[in-house]
Design a protein around this motif. Structure first.
Motif, mmCIF file in Angstrom:
data_model
loop_
_atom_site.group_PDB
_atom_site.id
_atom_site.type_symbol
_atom_site.label_atom_id
_atom_site.label_comp_id
_atom_site.label_asym_id
_atom_site.label_seq_id
_atom_site.Cartn_x
_atom_site.Cartn_y
_atom_site.Cartn_z
ATOM 1 N N TYR A 107 -9.613 -3.019 10.850
ATOM 2 C CA TYR A 107 -9.071 -3.433 9.550
ATOM 3 C C TYR A 107 -8.724 -2.199 8.720
ATOM 4 O O TYR A 107 -7.629 -2.105 8.169
ATOM 5 C CB TYR A 107 -10.099 -4.307 8.824
ATOM 6 N N ASP A 108 -9.647 -1.245 8.654
ATOM 7 C CA ASP A 108 -9.391 -0.003 7.914
ATOM 8 C C ASP A 108 -8.182 0.725 8.492
ATOM 9 O O ASP A 108 -7.343 1.243 7.746
ATOM 10 C CB ASP A 108 -10.620 0.907 7.949
ATOM 11 N N SER A 109 -8.082 0.775 9.825
ATOM 12 C CA SER A 109 -6.953 1.440 10.471
ATOM 13 C C SER A 109 -5.636 0.720 10.175
ATOM 14 O O SER A 109 -4.604 1.351 9.973
ATOM 15 C CB SER A 109 -7.161 1.507 11.984
ATOM 16 N N LEU A 110 -5.680 -0.614 10.134
ATOM 17 C CA LEU A 110 -4.476 -1.392 9.821
ATOM 18 C C LEU A 110 -4.019 -1.130 8.387
ATOM 19 O O LEU A 110 -2.825 -0.955 8.129
ATOM 20 C CB LEU A 110 -4.752 -2.881 10.039
ATOM 21 N N ILE A 111 -4.951 -1.079 7.458
ATOM 22 C CA ILE A 111 -4.611 -0.792 6.055
ATOM 23 C C ILE A 111 -3.981 0.603 5.954
ATOM 24 O O ILE A 111 -2.970 0.789 5.274
ATOM 25 C CB ILE A 111 -5.862 -0.901 5.144
ATOM 26 N N LYS A 112 -4.553 1.588 6.644
ATOM 27 C CA LYS A 112 -3.984 2.942 6.634
ATOM 28 C C LYS A 112 -2.580 2.939 7.230
ATOM 29 O O LYS A 112 -1.695 3.637 6.743
ATOM 30 C CB LYS A 112 -4.883 3.903 7.417
ATOM 31 N N LEU A 113 -2.378 2.173 8.283
ATOM 32 C CA LEU A 113 -1.074 2.080 8.930
ATOM 33 C C LEU A 113 -0.038 1.501 7.970
ATOM 34 O O LEU A 113 1.096 1.971 7.892
ATOM 35 C CB LEU A 113 -1.191 1.208 10.182
ATOM 36 N N ILE A 114 -0.428 0.493 7.198
ATOM 37 C CA ILE A 114 0.484 -0.131 6.237
ATOM 38 C C ILE A 114 0.781 0.816 5.075
ATOM 39 O O ILE A 114 1.927 0.932 4.642
ATOM 40 C CB ILE A 114 -0.098 -1.462 5.716
ATOM 41 N N LYS A 115 -0.231 1.518 4.610
ATOM 42 C CA LYS A 115 -0.052 2.409 3.459
ATOM 43 C C LYS A 115 0.658 3.710 3.810
ATOM 44 O O LYS A 115 1.170 4.375 2.928
ATOM 45 C CB LYS A 115 -1.412 2.725 2.816
ATOM 46 N N ARG A 116 0.656 4.054 5.094
ATOM 47 C CA ARG A 116 1.261 5.313 5.529
ATOM 48 C C ARG A 116 2.751 5.320 5.198
ATOM 49 O O ARG A 116 3.455 4.342 5.392
ATOM 50 C CB ARG A 116 1.074 5.491 7.040
#
Length: 160
Positions: free
Chosen positions: A148-157
């Motif tokens: 989940y944390d990695s997905l949020i980072k991917l979206i915010k990148r």
């Protein structure tokens, strides 16, 4: 951690607005302003052979679906816990055979302990479709929380 070298993420697809096979890993990465989902899909088609005989064929193929990041209305993580009554019963019987009534209680308690799973729910409001949800995860809590944390980072990148 969980993202692989090419900045993508692997997670189990449970259900939702995409046609990927349930219970299979899908790969999520980012291309410009889109999240790109890659996974296996069952395709079915009919074919007519000589003599007018119609055959239905099924094949599993890799499919790619793009979802615009601006169409994502929300991402949430949910936790679910449950007890296995069957396991509690079997452990209780085993415990009672070994240690009597105290073993029955102890075995039932050990066998029926809680199991936790976590799910990621992505709510998408596509321009050409109705709003739909994708459910991902169903694995150990810690693994899904990291994803989940990695997905949020991917979206915010920012796009490359």
């Amino acid at each position: 951690m969980f993202p692989v070298q090419d900045n993508s993420l692997k997670i189990i697809y449970i259900t939702g607005g995409l046609d990927f096979k349930q219970g299979e890993d899908i790969k999520i990465n980012r291309e410009e302003d889109d999240l790109v989902f890659k996974g296996k899909v069952d395709k079915e088609w009919e074919e007519t052979i000589s003599g007018g005989l119609r055959i239905t064929r099924k094949e599993t193929v890799e499919e790619t679906v793009k979802v615009a990041i601006q169409d994502i209305e929300g991402i949430e993580i949910f936790d679910e816990s449950g007890r296995s009554l069957g396991k509690a019963f079997l452990w209780g019987i085993g415990g009672s055979l070994l240690m009597g009534p105290i073993g029955l209680i102890g075995g039932g308690f050990i066998g029926g302990r809680k199991r936790y799973k976590s799910f990621i729910v992505i709510q998408v409001k596509a321009r050409d479709k109705l709003t739909y949800q994708m459910v991902l995860g169903g694995e150990k809590q810690k693994d899904v929380r990291n994803k989940y944390d990695s997905l949020i980072k991917l979206i915010k990148r920012k796009s490359d």
